[in-house]
Design an enzyme around this catalytic site. Structure first.
Site, short mmCIF file in Angstrom:
data_model
loop_
_atom_site.label_atom_id
_atom_site.label_comp_id
_atom_site.label_asym_id
_atom_site.label_seq_id
_atom_site.Cartn_x
_atom_site.Cartn_y
_atom_site.Cartn_z
N HIS A 1 24.03 27.38 14.31
CA HIS A 1 23.67 27.70 12.92
C HIS A 1 22.14 27.78 12.89
O HIS A 1 21.46 27.07 13.64
CB HIS A 1 24.04 26.58 11.95
CG HIS A 1 25.49 26.21 11.91
ND1 HIS A 1 26.05 25.32 12.77
CD2 HIS A 1 26.49 26.58 11.06
CE1 HIS A 1 27.33 25.15 12.48
NE2 HIS A 1 27.63 25.91 11.44
N ASP B 1 20.59 24.42 12.85
CA ASP B 1 20.70 23.54 14.04
C ASP B 1 19.47 23.72 14.92
O ASP B 1 18.92 22.76 15.43
CB ASP B 1 21.90 23.90 14.94
CG ASP B 1 23.21 23.97 14.22
OD1 ASP B 1 23.38 23.24 13.24
OD2 ASP B 1 24.06 24.77 14.65
N GLU C 1 36.06 32.36 10.08
CA GLU C 1 36.70 31.18 10.66
C GLU C 1 37.51 30.46 9.59
O GLU C 1 36.95 29.83 8.69
CB GLU C 1 35.62 30.26 11.24
CG GLU C 1 36.18 29.04 11.93
CD GLU C 1 35.09 28.16 12.54
OE1 GLU C 1 34.09 28.70 13.06
OE2 GLU C 1 35.23 26.94 12.49
N GLU D 1 40.10 27.95 15.05
CA GLU D 1 39.78 26.59 15.53
C GLU D 1 41.03 25.71 15.47
O GLU D 1 41.71 25.63 14.44
CB GLU D 1 38.66 26.01 14.66
CG GLU D 1 38.30 24.59 15.05
CD GLU D 1 36.98 24.14 14.42
OE1 GLU D 1 36.04 24.96 14.32
OE2 GLU D 1 36.89 22.96 14.05
N HIS E 1 41.35 23.16 12.65
CA HIS E 1 41.55 23.80 11.35
C HIS E 1 43.00 24.25 11.19
O HIS E 1 43.58 24.17 10.11
CB HIS E 1 40.63 25.00 11.18
CG HIS E 1 39.18 24.65 11.21
ND1 HIS E 1 38.18 25.59 11.08
CD2 HIS E 1 38.54 23.47 11.37
CE1 HIS E 1 37.01 24.99 11.16
NE2 HIS E 1 37.20 23.71 11.33
N ASP F 1 39.12 16.58 10.10
CA ASP F 1 38.56 17.46 11.14
C ASP F 1 37.76 16.59 12.12
O ASP F 1 36.54 16.52 12.04
CB ASP F 1 37.66 18.50 10.46
CG ASP F 1 37.36 19.69 11.35
OD1 ASP F 1 37.97 19.81 12.42
OD2 ASP F 1 36.51 20.51 10.96
N ASP G 1 37.28 16.99 15.23
CA ASP G 1 36.52 17.78 16.22
C ASP G 1 36.43 17.10 17.58
O ASP G 1 35.35 16.93 18.14
CB ASP G 1 35.08 18.04 15.71
CG ASP G 1 35.03 19.09 14.62
OD1 ASP G 1 35.97 19.91 14.55
OD2 ASP G 1 34.05 19.10 13.85
C1 XLS Z 1 33.47 23.22 10.58
C2 XLS Z 1 33.38 24.48 11.30
C3 XLS Z 1 31.97 24.88 11.71
C4 XLS Z 1 31.94 26.33 12.10
C5 XLS Z 1 30.59 26.94 12.09
O1 XLS Z 1 34.53 22.64 10.39
O2 XLS Z 1 34.22 24.41 12.41
O3 XLS Z 1 31.52 24.06 12.73
O4 XLS Z 1 32.51 26.53 13.35
O5 XLS Z 1 30.01 26.92 10.85
NI NI Z 2 34.28 25.76 14.00
NI NI Z 3 35.70 22.62 12.29
#
Ligand code: XLS
Ligand code: NI
Ligand code: NI
Length: 439
Positions: free
Chosen positions: A102, A105, A233, A269, A272, A308, A310
């Site tokens: 991003h 970032d 996404e 993802e 998600h 989430d 991750d």
């Molecule tokens: C958040 C998203 C984010 C996107 C990019 O849940 O996965 O990380 O991939 O903005």
């Molecule tokens: Ni993502």
């Molecule tokens: Ni995510």
């Protein structure tokens, strides 16, 4: 790269399944061929800058724990450049050839847009230099339209027009930088493009505004000659209560409704998908069926936690399912496997970043090899083909080609000598076949 940021860790090597070295690959062997392509060509791994480099590992109950000696936390271009150095050293040692970021970032958010743009431009110069030195490429860029308080009620879907304009300006600059760095894609993820309650929300108006921003992005892409692929996404919620891009089917419908489908693919993802009540293979299959599977944010959730989380993907069944879908569509074109994943709050040392990525890369290498063998033998594909074979000829073919009618089908059934009987679906047999390949 002046100073070494991971001084105790060298280049991660492939040592094979028997290796006892925790800092080595057991399965990922970059140049090994699987079918016609090498593993690295199939998998196109990317490091997610926000998690690997900028995540402090804070959670709603406690402060960050991450030890990141290269990041002094200051909002200076100098600090941003040092973090970039650490990131490229990390990717080089890992043998990952892509990264994603991003705007916020890689460079700090400053008090004004002009200052933020200048900071991003300065860091982008540095990133360009690092890319040239190392050969590492940008898989996709994006703009962070969810962290700053101005976006607390959405960016493109904010009820405030100046906030919409700010979001557009940020996307413009992020696209410029992505183009400059040769990015093969640009992602739109709208974490706050949704609502907390419908009571205060004009949903139709908000969704239209989202489409308006994306149309302007398409126009701007043409204007600057950016050739990368646009991705949307999907995610159903978090941080919003409901996000408009809730799942692959909802995104595809939105893109079709607003005449955007030809300009976008999806970035799917895992975590998600599960939040949306689907499996990742479901989301990949829905996207691929619409010719819109572009890229993957490779991670995993935790059913017991339910948000989430991750996490790094280590489940071989899951990586196999993912790679089956990727191979079936003929592989990635512009996309890849972006590790949108963070180490646990308990895993706070720099070395943990290596263990996490090595694990994910090995899990996908295994998934790739298993998926390739599975598809090559046709063990499951042939069964599926045979299962639908009644549509390959006779009345079935007519149905497939839409060359029949209710009247003809009624006559067909009246002429049958016995009641139709479908063959067994053999789910358990197929599951056993899959297990044989995974073993
Ligand atoms: C958040 C998203 C984010 C996107 C990019 O849940 O996965 O990380 O991939 O903005
Ligand atoms: Ni993502
Ligand atoms: Ni995510």
């Amino acid at each position: 790269m002046s100073q070494e940021h991971f001084p105790n860790i060298g280049k991660i090597a492939f040592e094979g399944p028997k290796s006892k070295n925790a800092l080595a690959f057991r399965h990922y062997n970059a140049d090994e061929k699987v079918g016609k392509k090498s593993m690295k060509e199939h998998l196109r791994f990317a490091v997610a800058y926000w998690h690997a480099m900028k995540n402090t590992l804070a959670d709603p109950f406690g402060a960050g724990t991450a030890i990141r000696p290269w990041d002094d936390g200051s909002r200076s271009v100098e600090n941003a450049k040092r973090v970039a150095d650490a990131c490229f050293e990390f990717m080089g040692k890992l043998g990952v050839e892509f990264y994603c970021f991003h705007d916020r970032d890689v460079a700090p958010e400053m008090p004004t847009l002009a200052e933020s743009n200048a900071a991003l431009d300065a860091v982008a110069d540095h990133l360009a230099k690092l890319q040239k030195q190392t050969g590492i490429k940008l898989l996709w860029g994006t703009a962070c339209l969810f962290a700053h308080p101005r976006y607390c009620q959405g960016a493109a879907t904010s009820p405030n027009a100046d906030v919409f304009a700010y979001a557009a300006a940020q996307v413009k600059q992020a696209m410029d930088v992505t183009k400059r760095l040769g990015g093969t894609g640009y992602t739109f993820w709208g974490g706050r493009e949704g609502y907390a309650t419908l009571l205060n929300t004009d949903m139709k108006r908000e969704v239209e505004h989202l489409a308006t921003l994306l149309h302007m992005a398409v126009d701007y892409k043409k204007k600057i000659g950016f050739k990368g692929q646009f991705y949307i996404e999907p995610k159903p919620r978090e941080p919003s209560t409901h996000q408009y891009d809730s799942d692959a089917a909802a995104c595809l419908n939105f893109l079709r409704e607003y005449d955007l489908l030809e300009h976008f693919q999806l970035n799917i993802e895992t975590n998600h998908a599960t939040l949306a009540g689907h499996t990742v293979q479901h989301e990949l299959a829905v996207s691929a069926a619409a010719n819109a599977l572009g890229s993957i944010d490779a991670n995993a959730g935790d059913e017991l936690i339910g948000w989430d989380t991750d996490q790094f993907p280590v489940n071989i069944y899951m990586t196999t399912h993912i790679m089956v879908q990727v191979l079936k569509m003929g592989g990635f074109k512009t996309g890849g496997l972006n590790f949108d994943a963070k180490v646990r709050r308990e895993s706070f040392e720099p070395e943990d970043l290596f263990h996490a990525h090595i694990g994910g890369m090995d899990a996908f290498a295994r998934g790739l090899k298993i998926a390739h063998r599975l598809l090559e033998t046709g063990a499951i594909e042939d069964f599926v083909k045979a299962r639908y074979s009644s549509f390959d000829s006779g009345i079935g073919k007519k149905i497939d080609k839409r060359k029949t009618s209710f009247t003809e089908l009624e006559a067909h059934v009246l002429g049958l000598k016995q009641q139709p009987m479908v063959a067994s679906g053999r789910q358990e047999m197929i599951e056993n076949i899959l297990n044989d390949f995974i073993a």
